[in-house]
Enzyme design. Structure first.
Site, PDB file in Angstrom:
ATOM      1  N   SER A 152       0.694  -1.270  -0.034  1.00 28.86           N
ATOM      2  CA  SER A 152      -0.096   0.260   0.046  1.00 28.86           C
ATOM      3  C   SER A 152       0.908   1.479   0.143  1.00 28.86           C
ATOM      4  CB  SER A 152      -0.862   0.100   1.176  1.00 28.86           C
ATOM      5  OG  SER A 152      -1.661   1.052   1.364  1.00 28.86           O
ATOM      6  N   TYR A 190      -0.769  -0.490  10.832  1.00 27.65           N
ATOM      7  CA  TYR A 190      -1.127  -0.883   9.317  1.00 27.65           C
ATOM      8  C   TYR A 190       0.223  -0.417   8.316  1.00 27.65           C
ATOM      9  CZ  TYR A 190      -3.103  -1.702   4.717  1.00 27.65           C
ATOM     10  OH  TYR A 190      -3.334  -2.183   3.428  1.00 27.65           O
TER      11      TYR A 190
END
Length: 245
Positions: free
Chosen positions: A144, A168
């Protein structure tokens, strides 16, 4: 060894981006191994794939359980003798939105890394001997832009202005490091290793807040899972090309 029909393992493939990656690989006449923790959900997924004439098999695979990983590798070895494509897609995100890093619990950080980093390491390590039997193996680590240190440290970027998501984001940064070092180890082999961002896709992980469909998000991972012999390795890419680390 004859190349024959390629075989791909996609972790976390019973829904979302993972399922769509499996589907798009499958329609290219690649045998799909749907890696899942829940066999019932996995069976439901492969029935959908088989309805599209895709050769799909469910494989029990919990990326946080070494015994499960070893059993999956043994099954693939005994059944297929090699693996051509590994897509490390399985990931989690704890509910840390707007939680300052100093307030994040150690347990949530540990839980996130257990799946998003340590799980990828364990699966890649276990599947590497099978990938070495391929004439041109590909490893795709689904990453990501939120793991990009460059983007996060740029005050003008939209991601840097988002609420903090240390667990994350840091897990994806660490995942990118795995990509670099596995690619470096394998640079003299036909195996290619890349981090690939699908973009901001609407999935369960983000409460379906993403603006991209799973079909759109799967396109970049598919491209790097099916690279030609002269394709790149050790990079971080998205739909628009290279992403800054």
């Amino acid at each position: 060894m004859s190349e024959g029909k390629k075989t791909a393992l996609v972790t976390g493939a019973n829904k979302g981006i993972g399922f769509e990656i499996a589907r798009q690989l499958g329609i290219q006449d690649i045998t799909i191994l749907v890696g899942v923790r829940d066999l019932d959900r996995g069976e439901a997924a492969i029935q959908k794939l088989r309805a599209e004439k895709i050769d799909a098999t469910v494989v029990h695979l919990d990326v946080t359980d070494q015994a499960s990983i070893d059993a999956a590798a043994a099954f693939i070895d005994q059944t297929y003798g090699r693996l051509d494509i590994l897509v490390n897609n399985a990931a989690i995100a704890v509910q840390e939105w707007s939680t300052p890093p100093s307030q994040l619990s150690f347990e949530d950080l540990q839980k996130t890394f257990a799946t998003n980093v340590f799980g990828v390491f364990a699966v890649t390590k276990a599947m590497l001997p099978l990938l070495r039997h391929s004439q041109a193996g590909c490893i795709v680590n689904v990453s990501s832009e939120m793991g990009s240190l460059d983007i996060n440290s740029d005050a003008n970027s939209s991601i840097s202005r988002m609420p903090p998501t240390l667990a994350y984001n840091a897990s994806k940064t660490a995942l990118n490091a795995l990509t670099v070092f596995f690619a470096k180890e394998l640079q003299d082999t036909p195996i290619k290793v890349n981090s690939v961002s699908p973009g901001y896709v609407a999935t369960d992980l983000n409460g379906h807040s993403g603006h991209l469909t799973t079909e759109q998000g799967a396109k970049a991972p598919i491209s790097y899972a099916t690279l030609p012999a002269d394709g790149p390795t050790g990079g971080f890419f998205g739909a628009n090309g290279q992403i800054a680390w």
